[in-house]
Design an enzyme around this catalytic site. Structure first.
Site, PDB file in Angstrom:
ATOM      1  N   TYR A 110     -14.868  35.929  -1.888  1.00  0.00           N
ATOM      2  CA  TYR A 110     -15.163  34.918  -0.862  1.00  0.00           C
ATOM      3  C   TYR A 110     -16.588  35.095  -0.331  1.00  0.00           C
ATOM      4  O   TYR A 110     -17.366  34.135  -0.236  1.00  0.00           O
ATOM      5  CB  TYR A 110     -14.140  35.069   0.266  1.00  0.00           C
ATOM      6  N   LYS A 154     -19.749  32.484  -0.602  1.00  0.00           N
ATOM      7  CA  LYS A 154     -20.362  31.891   0.598  1.00  0.00           C
ATOM      8  C   LYS A 154     -21.853  32.248   0.695  1.00  0.00           C
ATOM      9  O   LYS A 154     -22.656  31.434   1.159  1.00  0.00           O
ATOM     10  CB  LYS A 154     -19.600  32.334   1.849  1.00  0.00           C
TER      11      LYS A 154
HETATM   12  N1  LIG Z   1     -11.262  28.857   9.393  1.00  0.00           N
HETATM   13  C1  LIG Z   1     -12.243  29.753   9.404  1.00  0.00           C
HETATM   14  O1  LIG Z   1     -12.221  30.744  10.164  1.00  0.00           O
HETATM   15  C2  LIG Z   1     -13.410  29.579   8.493  1.00  0.00           C
HETATM   16  C3  LIG Z   1     -14.520  30.392   8.709  1.00  0.00           C
HETATM   17  C4  LIG Z   1     -15.628  30.250   7.899  1.00  0.00           C
HETATM   18  C5  LIG Z   1     -15.609  29.310   6.889  1.00  0.00           C
HETATM   19  N2  LIG Z   1     -14.513  28.534   6.700  1.00  0.00           N
HETATM   20  C6  LIG Z   1     -14.558  27.553   5.612  1.00  0.00           C
HETATM   21  O2  LIG Z   1     -14.210  26.295   6.108  1.00  0.00           O
HETATM   22  C7  LIG Z   1     -13.634  25.518   5.065  1.00  0.00           C
HETATM   23  C8  LIG Z   1     -12.310  24.936   5.538  1.00  0.00           C
HETATM   24  O3  LIG Z   1     -11.418  26.000   5.806  1.00  0.00           O
HETATM   25  P1  LIG Z   1     -10.166  25.841   6.792  1.00  0.00           P
HETATM   26  O4  LIG Z   1     -10.179  27.013   7.687  1.00  0.00           O
HETATM   27  O5  LIG Z   1     -10.122  24.478   7.367  1.00  0.00           O
HETATM   28  O6  LIG Z   1      -8.968  26.077   5.761  1.00  0.00           O
HETATM   29  P2  LIG Z   1      -7.649  25.227   5.417  1.00  0.00           P
HETATM   30  O7  LIG Z   1      -7.015  24.691   6.654  1.00  0.00           O
HETATM   31  O8  LIG Z   1      -6.851  26.109   4.523  1.00  0.00           O
HETATM   32  O9  LIG Z   1      -8.237  23.991   4.603  1.00  0.00           O
HETATM   33  C9  LIG Z   1      -8.773  24.142   3.332  1.00  0.00           C
HETATM   34  C10 LIG Z   1      -8.927  22.757   2.747  1.00  0.00           C
HETATM   35  O10 LIG Z   1      -9.497  22.871   1.449  1.00  0.00           O
HETATM   36  C11 LIG Z   1      -8.749  22.065   0.566  1.00  0.00           C
HETATM   37  N3  LIG Z   1      -8.824  22.581  -0.782  1.00  0.00           N
HETATM   38  C12 LIG Z   1      -8.647  23.852  -1.207  1.00  0.00           C
HETATM   39  N4  LIG Z   1      -8.746  23.919  -2.539  1.00  0.00           N
HETATM   40  C13 LIG Z   1      -9.013  22.658  -2.965  1.00  0.00           C
HETATM   41  C14 LIG Z   1      -9.214  22.077  -4.237  1.00  0.00           C
HETATM   42  N5  LIG Z   1      -9.183  22.817  -5.357  1.00  0.00           N
HETATM   43  N6  LIG Z   1      -9.449  20.751  -4.324  1.00  0.00           N
HETATM   44  C15 LIG Z   1      -9.485  19.997  -3.201  1.00  0.00           C
HETATM   45  N7  LIG Z   1      -9.302  20.490  -1.966  1.00  0.00           N
HETATM   46  C16 LIG Z   1      -9.061  21.806  -1.855  1.00  0.00           C
HETATM   47  C17 LIG Z   1      -7.339  22.074   1.111  1.00  0.00           C
HETATM   48  O11 LIG Z   1      -6.655  20.893   0.712  1.00  0.00           O
HETATM   49  P3  LIG Z   1      -5.450  20.811  -0.366  1.00  0.00           P
HETATM   50  O12 LIG Z   1      -4.753  22.122  -0.360  1.00  0.00           O
HETATM   51  O13 LIG Z   1      -4.627  19.668   0.144  1.00  0.00           O
HETATM   52  O14 LIG Z   1      -6.142  20.481  -1.647  1.00  0.00           O
HETATM   53  C18 LIG Z   1      -7.594  22.024   2.600  1.00  0.00           C
HETATM   54  O15 LIG Z   1      -7.775  20.698   3.030  1.00  0.00           O
HETATM   55  C19 LIG Z   1     -13.509  26.453   3.854  1.00  0.00           C
HETATM   56  O16 LIG Z   1     -14.613  26.272   2.994  1.00  0.00           O
HETATM   57  C20 LIG Z   1     -13.575  27.819   4.496  1.00  0.00           C
HETATM   58  O17 LIG Z   1     -14.034  28.816   3.602  1.00  0.00           O
HETATM   59  C21 LIG Z   1     -13.405  28.643   7.474  1.00  0.00           C
END
Ligand SMILES: NC(=O)c1ccc[n+]([C@@H]2O[C@H](COP(=O)([O-])OP(=O)(O)OC[C@H]3O[C@@H](n4cnc5c(N)ncnc54)[C@H](OP(=O)(O)O)[C@@H]3O)[C@@H](O)[C@H]2O)c1
Length: 258
Positions: free
Chosen positions: A161, A165
């Site tokens: 990861y 990133k």
């Molecule tokens: N939450 C945090 O603390 C945090 C911190 C830093 C960065 N981020 C980043 O923010 C982004 C969103 O994360 P989140 O926390 O909102 O996580 P989340 O609630 O698990 O959402 C992840 C999203 O990505 C989609 N996804 C995953 N694999 C996919 C694929 N192969 N094709 C299409 N869609 C896909 C999922 O949709 P489906 O499963 O329906 O396809 C879901 O909508 C990510 O890039 C994550 O690394 C999050």
């Protein structure tokens, strides 16, 4: 110029990957609330349909397109659907991502490739597709890549990861440099801990309490904490900003760790 006007996205078409939950769903809502027509992309179609209905109910414009971001043909169809319904995508939010936990020596090749293909390869190919179409249509535009503070510093158990990133942050700079003269800005947001489905369980209990103590602002983030950074980078308010990564982490990366 008034704040409402400088952040106004009327006439813009935004495509948000990973719009079926967490940050992506919120990004889609806030873009729609500020006037953009929004294309919702993810694999879980029923969730996208529900979000589309909610956005339309609130007076916004949205369509839902089921696609896996790793499937370049499917993503091409998503951009086609955007053009057919609303016009050229002028804002791409490259948000879809997956997390993992696993020490380097135990990580399987399959797991490494799953993380890198979603969190790095697909981010590049979606940006490339968006940029090609913006160039062909001569619209200019804004690409916002969602990185992470784990692209800046590391922790144990997140090697794939963190590598992906860090790549997103460097890719953001390289794309920004190549596309700036064509009116396409490319920036990133590096969030800290934002509570979503990806990490809700991980951030609970004693571990959660310990992690929270490392955040100077004293709480985990919530999705709407990123509304401001997103709107800045997506709108004319950020028109002289490109190649940047905005860290939104409650002060986590500047704090010294014991
Ligand atoms: N939450 C945090 O603390 C945090 C911190 C830093 C960065 N981020 C980043 O923010 C982004 C969103 O994360 P989140 O926390 O909102 O996580 P989340 O609630 O698990 O959402 C992840 C999203 O990505 C989609 N996804 C995953 N694999 C996919 C694929 N192969 N094709 C299409 N869609 C896909 C999922 O949709 P489906 O499963 O329906 O396809 C879901 O909508 C990510 O890039 C994550 O690394 C999050």
């Amino acid at each position: 110029m008034s704040a409402a006007r400088i952040f106004d996205l009327s006439g813009k078409v935004a495509l948000v990957t990973g719009a079926s939950s967490g940050l992506g769903a919120r990004f889609a809502e806030v873009l729609a609330e500020n006037g953009a027509a929004v294309v919702l992309v993810a694999r879980r179609a029923e969730r996208l349909d529900a979000l589309q209905a909610a956005i339309e109910q609130a007076g916004g414009k949205a369509i839902a397109v089921e696609a896996d971001v790793r499937d370049r043909a499917a993503m091409g169809r998503a951009f086609d659907a955007a053009e057919k319904n609303f016009g050229t995508v002028t804002i791409l939010v490259n948000n879809a991502g997956v997390a993992h936990a696993g020490r380097a020596v135990e990580l399987s090749e399959e797991e490494w490739r799953r993380i890198l293909s979603t969190n790095l390869d697909a981010v590049f190919f979606c940006a490339q597709e968006a940029a090609r179409r913006m160039l062909a249509a001569k619209t200019g535009g804004a690409i916002v890549n969602i990185a992470s503070v784990l692209g800046l510093g590391v922790d144990k158990g997140v090697i794939a990861y963190a590598t992906a990133k860090a790549g997103v942050i460097q890719m953001t700079k390289a794309l920004a440099l190549e596309l700036a003269f064509k009116g396409i800005r490319v920036n990133a947001i590096a969030p800290g801990w934002i509570v979503t489905e990806m990490n809700r369980d991980f951030l609970s209990g004693e571990r959660g309490a310990k992690l929270k103590r490392e955040i100077p602002i004293g709480r985990f983030g919530e999705a709407r904490d990123l509304d401001g950074p997103l709107l800045l980078l997506a709108s004319d308010a950020g028109r002289y900003v490109t190649g940047a990564t905005i860290v939104a982490d409650g002060g986590q990366v500047v704090a010294l760790r014991a």
